[in-house]
Design a protein around this motif. Structure first.
Motif, PDB file in Angstrom:
ATOM      1  N   HIS A 224       0.814  -1.208   0.000  1.00  0.00           N
ATOM      2  CA  HIS A 224       0.000   0.000   0.000  1.00  0.00           C
ATOM      3  C   HIS A 224       0.855   1.269   0.000  1.00  0.00           C
ATOM      4  N   ALA A 225       2.158   1.112   0.135  1.00  0.00           N
ATOM      5  CA  ALA A 225       3.042   2.275   0.093  1.00  0.00           C
ATOM      6  C   ALA A 225       3.100   2.819  -1.327  1.00  0.00           C
ATOM      7  N   THR A 226       3.109   4.125  -1.443  1.00  0.00           N
ATOM      8  CA  THR A 226       3.185   4.730  -2.767  1.00  0.00           C
ATOM      9  C   THR A 226       4.626   4.722  -3.280  1.00  0.00           C
ATOM     10  N   VAL A 227       4.767   4.911  -4.573  1.00  0.00           N
ATOM     11  CA  VAL A 227       6.108   4.988  -5.160  1.00  0.00           C
ATOM     12  C   VAL A 227       6.881   6.146  -4.529  1.00  0.00           C
ATOM     13  N   GLY A 228       6.168   7.235  -4.236  1.00  0.00           N
ATOM     14  CA  GLY A 228       6.816   8.370  -3.574  1.00  0.00           C
ATOM     15  C   GLY A 228       7.349   8.000  -2.209  1.00  0.00           C
ATOM     16  N   ASP A 229       6.585   7.179  -1.465  1.00  0.00           N
ATOM     17  CA  ASP A 229       7.048   6.715  -0.153  1.00  0.00           C
ATOM     18  C   ASP A 229       8.296   5.851  -0.297  1.00  0.00           C
ATOM     19  N   VAL A 230       8.306   5.006  -1.313  1.00  0.00           N
ATOM     20  CA  VAL A 230       9.461   4.134  -1.547  1.00  0.00           C
ATOM     21  C   VAL A 230      10.700   4.962  -1.859  1.00  0.00           C
ATOM     22  N   LYS A 231      10.548   5.986  -2.687  1.00  0.00           N
ATOM     23  CA  LYS A 231      11.694   6.845  -3.027  1.00  0.00           C
ATOM     24  C   LYS A 231      12.232   7.549  -1.788  1.00  0.00           C
ATOM     25  N   ALA A 232      11.327   8.006  -0.921  1.00  0.00           N
ATOM     26  CA  ALA A 232      11.769   8.704   0.288  1.00  0.00           C
ATOM     27  C   ALA A 232      12.562   7.765   1.185  1.00  0.00           C
ATOM     28  N   ARG A 233      12.141   6.517   1.264  1.00  0.00           N
ATOM     29  CA  ARG A 233      12.869   5.549   2.095  1.00  0.00           C
ATOM     30  C   ARG A 233      14.211   5.180   1.466  1.00  0.00           C
ATOM     31  N   LEU A 234      14.223   5.002   0.148  1.00  0.00           N
ATOM     32  CA  LEU A 234      15.473   4.635  -0.517  1.00  0.00           C
ATOM     33  C   LEU A 234      16.502   5.764  -0.447  1.00  0.00           C
ATOM     34  N   HIS A 235      16.029   6.999  -0.337  1.00  0.00           N
ATOM     35  CA  HIS A 235      16.956   8.125  -0.183  1.00  0.00           C
ATOM     36  C   HIS A 235      17.872   7.909   1.007  1.00  0.00           C
ATOM     37  N   LEU A 236      17.361   7.292   2.082  1.00  0.00           N
ATOM     38  CA  LEU A 236      18.167   7.047   3.276  1.00  0.00           C
ATOM     39  C   LEU A 236      19.212   5.963   3.038  1.00  0.00           C
ATOM     40  N   HIS A 237      19.013   5.136   2.014  1.00  0.00           N
ATOM     41  CA  HIS A 237      19.945   4.038   1.743  1.00  0.00           C
ATOM     42  C   HIS A 237      21.064   4.437   0.788  1.00  0.00           C
ATOM     43  N   HIS A 238      20.740   5.219  -0.240  1.00  0.00           N
ATOM     44  CA  HIS A 238      21.769   5.515  -1.239  1.00  0.00           C
ATOM     45  C   HIS A 238      22.036   6.999  -1.431  1.00  0.00           C
ATOM     46  N   GLY A 239      21.286   7.872  -0.784  1.00  0.00           N
ATOM     47  CA  GLY A 239      21.597   9.289  -0.803  1.00  0.00           C
ATOM     48  C   GLY A 239      21.021  10.084  -1.957  1.00  0.00           C
ATOM     49  N   THR A 240      20.417   9.434  -2.941  1.00  0.00           N
ATOM     50  CA  THR A 240      19.829  10.172  -4.065  1.00  0.00           C
ATOM     51  C   THR A 240      18.472  10.746  -3.651  1.00  0.00           C
ATOM     52  N   PRO A 241      18.269  12.058  -3.776  1.00  0.00           N
ATOM     53  CA  PRO A 241      16.980  12.646  -3.398  1.00  0.00           C
ATOM     54  C   PRO A 241      15.831  12.011  -4.176  1.00  0.00           C
ATOM     55  N   ALA A 242      14.662  11.959  -3.548  1.00  0.00           N
ATOM     56  CA  ALA A 242      13.502  11.334  -4.182  1.00  0.00           C
ATOM     57  C   ALA A 242      13.185  11.964  -5.534  1.00  0.00           C
ATOM     58  N   ALA A 243      13.329  13.280  -5.633  1.00  0.00           N
ATOM     59  CA  ALA A 243      12.999  13.974  -6.875  1.00  0.00           C
ATOM     60  C   ALA A 243      13.933  13.599  -8.028  1.00  0.00           C
ATOM     61  N   SER A 244      15.104  13.050  -7.720  1.00  0.00           N
ATOM     62  CA  SER A 244      16.081  12.699  -8.758  1.00  0.00           C
ATOM     63  C   SER A 244      16.084  11.214  -9.080  1.00  0.00           C
ATOM     64  N   GLN A 245      15.185  10.461  -8.468  1.00  0.00           N
ATOM     65  CA  GLN A 245      15.153   9.017  -8.683  1.00  0.00           C
ATOM     66  C   GLN A 245      14.168   8.630  -9.791  1.00  0.00           C
TER      67      GLN A 245
END
Length: 262
Positions: A21-42
């Motif tokens: 149920h997590a949105t793609v935007g939520d996934v990007k925000a979480r992945l930002h903490l793992h690899h450092g790429t801002p959500a807007a640039s993913q």
């Protein structure tokens, strides 16, 4: 659980759990903490067995909309032209400005081995440094003591005093790791000097870790200075000897039988 790869990183993030149920935007925000790429640039692409299935191109849609399944891979494309991860910026240790201390700076620090030796010699000019068992200080017979040589021996340099702070090449920002004590898992978020923590322990590098669970002491801030970002109680600083880098995926805490999670 799915694996995550990044176009600029060799590291592969394994078995990350996401709610369908997590949105793609939520996934990007979480992945930002793992690899450092801002959500807007993913840009995220769903893969299975090395084959691209579809682009996760709508931040408002849920993962379930794209039929994401356990065992698949989410690959991250980084559209930031100034991304720190380009050209090995987060993994190539040869690009990292290593922590170095001049001999003059070390000589002025309190609480070091050199300062302690000066204090002992000020109290007793005939004092000699203690020797390891079975060795001699000045070329005498094994187990013997040569006081004249010992008293004229030069003090230990900064490199010798900081040997216990040896930093392995694989301890880099973004690496998954396990921290002692407690086998706490997390991601390396900072490597370098932290003057606020050195105190009487001398110099040497510290490793800042963003923990997966709230088992730390802070949020990456020490005495008002921020060294990395982390949620409250998810940050900790340890010496390199307490960090083990490797394949340490995030622990699964939820029921694996839940159909709404992968």
């Amino acid at each position: 659980a799915v694996s995550v790869t990044h176009e600029h990183l060799r590291q592969r993030m394994l078995e990350l759990k996401f709610d369908l149920h997590a949105t793609v935007g939520d996934v990007k925000a979480r992945l930002h903490l793992h690899h450092g790429t801002p959500a807007a640039s993913q840009r995220l692409v769903l893969r299975d067995g090395g084959v691209d299935l579809c682009a996760l191109d709508d931040d408002a849609k849920m993962l379930g909309y794209y039929s994401v399944q356990t065992g698949q891979t989410i690959h991250v494309f980084d559209d930031d032209p100034y991304s720190l991860s380009r050209g090995g910026g987060l993994e190539d240790t040869s690009l990292v400005d290593k922590y170095r201390m001049t001999d003059e700076a070390y000589d002025k620090r309190p609480g070091t081995l050199r300062a302690w030796m000066r204090e002992q010699r000020a109290k007793d000019p005939t004092w000699t440094p203690p020797k390891p068992p079975g060795t001699s200080i000045g070329g005498g017979r094994p187990g013997g003591t040569d006081k004249s040589a010992a008293s004229s021996a030069p003090p230990l340099d900064a490199g010798t005093a900081a040997a216990e702070h040896h930093l392995d090449e694989d301890v880099v920002v973004g690496a998954r790791c396990e921290v002692a004590p407690g086998a706490r898992r997390g991601t390396v978020a900072f490597v370098g000097a932290v003057p606020e923590l050195s105190g009487g322990q001398g110099g040497g590098p510290w490793v800042g870790v963003r923990l997966d669970e709230p088992l730390g002491k802070h949020d990456g801030t020490v005495k008002g200075t921020r060294y990395f970002d982390a949620p409250p109680r998810h940050g900790t600083f340890v010496r390199p000897t307490h960090v083990r880098v490797g394949n340490f995926p995030e622990a699964a805490f939820d029921d694996d039988d839940d159909d709404d999670e992968l």
